[in-house]
Design a protein around this motif. Structure first.
Motif, PDB file in Angstrom:
ATOM      1  N   ASN A 113      39.801 -23.498  42.609  1.00  0.00           N
ATOM      2  CA  ASN A 113      39.407 -22.323  41.834  1.00  0.00           C
ATOM      3  C   ASN A 113      40.629 -21.783  41.103  1.00  0.00           C
ATOM      4  O   ASN A 113      41.669 -21.545  41.723  1.00  0.00           O
ATOM      5  CB  ASN A 113      38.818 -21.255  42.743  1.00  0.00           C
ATOM      6  CG  ASN A 113      38.227 -20.104  41.970  1.00  0.00           C
ATOM      7  OD1 ASN A 113      37.889 -20.241  40.793  1.00  0.00           O
ATOM      8  ND2 ASN A 113      38.101 -18.959  42.603  1.00  0.00           N
ATOM      9  N   THR A 114      40.499 -21.598  39.802  1.00  0.00           N
ATOM     10  CA  THR A 114      41.603 -21.088  39.001  1.00  0.00           C
ATOM     11  C   THR A 114      41.113 -19.975  38.086  1.00  0.00           C
ATOM     12  O   THR A 114      39.911 -19.843  37.830  1.00  0.00           O
ATOM     13  CB  THR A 114      42.243 -22.187  38.130  1.00  0.00           C
ATOM     14  OG1 THR A 114      41.233 -22.760  37.290  1.00  0.00           O
ATOM     15  CG2 THR A 114      42.869 -23.274  38.983  1.00  0.00           C
ATOM     16  N   ASN A 171      43.580 -20.826  43.827  1.00  0.00           N
ATOM     17  CA  ASN A 171      43.301 -20.566  45.232  1.00  0.00           C
ATOM     18  C   ASN A 171      44.006 -21.592  46.111  1.00  0.00           C
ATOM     19  O   ASN A 171      44.724 -22.474  45.634  1.00  0.00           O
ATOM     20  CB  ASN A 171      41.790 -20.530  45.488  1.00  0.00           C
ATOM     21  CG  ASN A 171      41.158 -21.913  45.498  1.00  0.00           C
ATOM     22  OD1 ASN A 171      41.660 -22.828  44.844  1.00  0.00           O
ATOM     23  ND2 ASN A 171      40.088 -22.061  46.244  1.00  0.00           N
ATOM     24  N   TRP A 172      43.796 -21.508  47.427  1.00  0.00           N
ATOM     25  CA  TRP A 172      44.576 -22.314  48.366  1.00  0.00           C
ATOM     26  C   TRP A 172      44.386 -23.813  48.166  1.00  0.00           C
ATOM     27  O   TRP A 172      45.316 -24.599  48.331  1.00  0.00           O
ATOM     28  CB  TRP A 172      44.208 -21.937  49.806  1.00  0.00           C
ATOM     29  CG  TRP A 172      42.799 -22.304  50.171  1.00  0.00           C
ATOM     30  CD1 TRP A 172      41.664 -21.571  49.949  1.00  0.00           C
ATOM     31  CD2 TRP A 172      42.370 -23.520  50.780  1.00  0.00           C
ATOM     32  NE1 TRP A 172      40.560 -22.252  50.384  1.00  0.00           N
ATOM     33  CE2 TRP A 172      40.962 -23.452  50.906  1.00  0.00           C
ATOM     34  CE3 TRP A 172      43.020 -24.665  51.250  1.00  0.00           C
ATOM     35  CZ2 TRP A 172      40.212 -24.474  51.468  1.00  0.00           C
ATOM     36  CZ3 TRP A 172      42.273 -25.681  51.817  1.00  0.00           C
ATOM     37  CH2 TRP A 172      40.889 -25.585  51.913  1.00  0.00           C
ATOM     38  N   SER A 222      40.846 -15.648  47.934  1.00  0.00           N
ATOM     39  CA  SER A 222      40.477 -16.109  46.601  1.00  0.00           C
ATOM     40  C   SER A 222      41.499 -15.636  45.578  1.00  0.00           C
ATOM     41  O   SER A 222      42.392 -14.847  45.887  1.00  0.00           O
ATOM     42  CB  SER A 222      39.087 -15.600  46.229  1.00  0.00           C
ATOM     43  OG  SER A 222      39.048 -14.196  46.302  1.00  0.00           O
ATOM     44  N   VAL A 223      41.353 -16.108  44.346  1.00  0.00           N
ATOM     45  CA  VAL A 223      42.313 -15.753  43.309  1.00  0.00           C
ATOM     46  C   VAL A 223      42.168 -14.280  42.928  1.00  0.00           C
ATOM     47  O   VAL A 223      41.107 -13.697  43.050  1.00  0.00           O
ATOM     48  CB  VAL A 223      42.140 -16.643  42.050  1.00  0.00           C
ATOM     49  CG1 VAL A 223      42.364 -18.100  42.398  1.00  0.00           C
ATOM     50  CG2 VAL A 223      40.767 -16.444  41.439  1.00  0.00           C
ATOM     51  N   ALA A 262      46.137 -17.949  38.027  1.00  0.00           N
ATOM     52  CA  ALA A 262      46.107 -17.933  39.487  1.00  0.00           C
ATOM     53  C   ALA A 262      45.323 -19.131  39.996  1.00  0.00           C
ATOM     54  O   ALA A 262      44.470 -19.679  39.282  1.00  0.00           O
ATOM     55  CB  ALA A 262      45.491 -16.631  40.001  1.00  0.00           C
ATOM     56  N   TYR A 280      49.536  -9.418  45.467  1.00  0.00           N
ATOM     57  CA  TYR A 280      50.598 -10.373  45.752  1.00  0.00           C
ATOM     58  C   TYR A 280      51.766  -9.686  46.436  1.00  0.00           C
ATOM     59  O   TYR A 280      52.358  -8.754  45.901  1.00  0.00           O
ATOM     60  CB  TYR A 280      51.035 -11.068  44.459  1.00  0.00           C
ATOM     61  CG  TYR A 280      49.896 -11.875  43.870  1.00  0.00           C
ATOM     62  CD1 TYR A 280      48.980 -11.294  43.004  1.00  0.00           C
ATOM     63  CD2 TYR A 280      49.709 -13.199  44.245  1.00  0.00           C
ATOM     64  CE1 TYR A 280      47.902 -12.025  42.511  1.00  0.00           C
ATOM     65  CE2 TYR A 280      48.637 -13.944  43.752  1.00  0.00           C
ATOM     66  CZ  TYR A 280      47.733 -13.347  42.890  1.00  0.00           C
ATOM     67  OH  TYR A 280      46.670 -14.058  42.412  1.00  0.00           O
ATOM     68  N   TYR A 321      47.142 -19.907  51.103  1.00  0.00           N
ATOM     69  CA  TYR A 321      46.927 -18.690  50.327  1.00  0.00           C
ATOM     70  C   TYR A 321      47.026 -18.930  48.828  1.00  0.00           C
ATOM     71  O   TYR A 321      47.631 -19.886  48.366  1.00  0.00           O
ATOM     72  CB  TYR A 321      47.899 -17.590  50.759  1.00  0.00           C
ATOM     73  CG  TYR A 321      49.336 -17.995  50.956  1.00  0.00           C
ATOM     74  CD1 TYR A 321      50.189 -18.132  49.874  1.00  0.00           C
ATOM     75  CD2 TYR A 321      49.845 -18.203  52.233  1.00  0.00           C
ATOM     76  CE1 TYR A 321      51.512 -18.477  50.053  1.00  0.00           C
ATOM     77  CE2 TYR A 321      51.174 -18.554  52.424  1.00  0.00           C
ATOM     78  CZ  TYR A 321      51.998 -18.695  51.332  1.00  0.00           C
ATOM     79  OH  TYR A 321      53.305 -19.038  51.521  1.00  0.00           O
ATOM     80  N   PRO A 322      46.433 -18.007  48.054  1.00  0.00           N
ATOM     81  CA  PRO A 322      46.458 -18.119  46.598  1.00  0.00           C
ATOM     82  C   PRO A 322      47.862 -17.897  46.045  1.00  0.00           C
ATOM     83  O   PRO A 322      48.686 -17.209  46.643  1.00  0.00           O
ATOM     84  CB  PRO A 322      45.526 -17.001  46.116  1.00  0.00           C
ATOM     85  CG  PRO A 322      44.776 -16.573  47.315  1.00  0.00           C
ATOM     86  CD  PRO A 322      45.632 -16.861  48.487  1.00  0.00           C
TER      87      PRO A 322
END
Length: 125
Positions: free
Chosen positions: A57-58, A52-53, A104-105, A50, A112, A32-33
Motif C-alpha cells: 500500500n502506497t 506500509n510495512w 497503515s500509511v 508513504a 511519524y 511499520y510504515p
C-alpha cells in the motif's frame, strides 16, 4: 530507538532522475510504515510519499504522482524514493520518517516518531 540515515541527494538537471535511500536501524523495520517528506526554502515541510510495512500500500502527494515511486526492501532495512522527470519545484531537503505506532500509511507528520537528518535535492532549470 530508530535511527534513519538518508542518502542519494544531489544536483540534477530538470527532467533528470535521482534515487534516494533511507537506511533504518534500531527497530523492527519490517513492521511499520515509512514515508518521505520534503521542505523547500521558506516553505513548510510537506508530505511526498508513504508505504506500509509490506510495500503493498502506497500513497503519494498529487504533485509527485506518476513521477516518484516509493519502495522498500525489508531484508535491507531500507526505503527508497525513485524520482523521475524532476522539476525545479522539486528542489528541497528530503526527509525519511518512520511510524512504529501505526499499521497503515499516513500523510500526516505527527504520525511519524522518527526522522532522518535530510538530504538535499537541487533541480536546475
Amino acid at each position: 530507538q530508530v535511527q534513519l540515515v538518508e542518502s542519494g541527494g544531489g544536483l540534477v538537471q530538470a527532467g533528470g532522475s535521482l534515487r534516494l535511500s533511507c537506511a533504518a536501524s534500531g527497530g523492527t523495520f519490517s513492521r511499520y510504515p515509512m514515508a518521505w517528506f520534503r521542505q523547500a526554502p521558506g516553505k513548510e515541510r510537506e508530505f511526498v510519499a508513504a508505504i506500509n510495512w509490506s510495500g503493498g500500500n502506497t500513497a503519494y502527494a498529487d504533485s509527485v504522482k506518476g513521477r516518484f515511486t516509493i519502495s522498500r526492501d525489508n531484508a535491507k532495512n531500507t526505503v527508497y524514493l525513485q524520482m523521475n522527470s524532476l522539476k525545479p519545484e522539486d528542489t528541497a531537503v528530503y526527509y525519511c520518517a518512520a511510524a512504529p505506532k501505526y499499521f497503515s500509511v499516513s500523510r500526516f507528520q505527527n504520525a511519524y516518531d522518527y526522522w532522518g537528518q535530510g538530504t538535499q535535492v537541487t533541480v536546475s532549470s
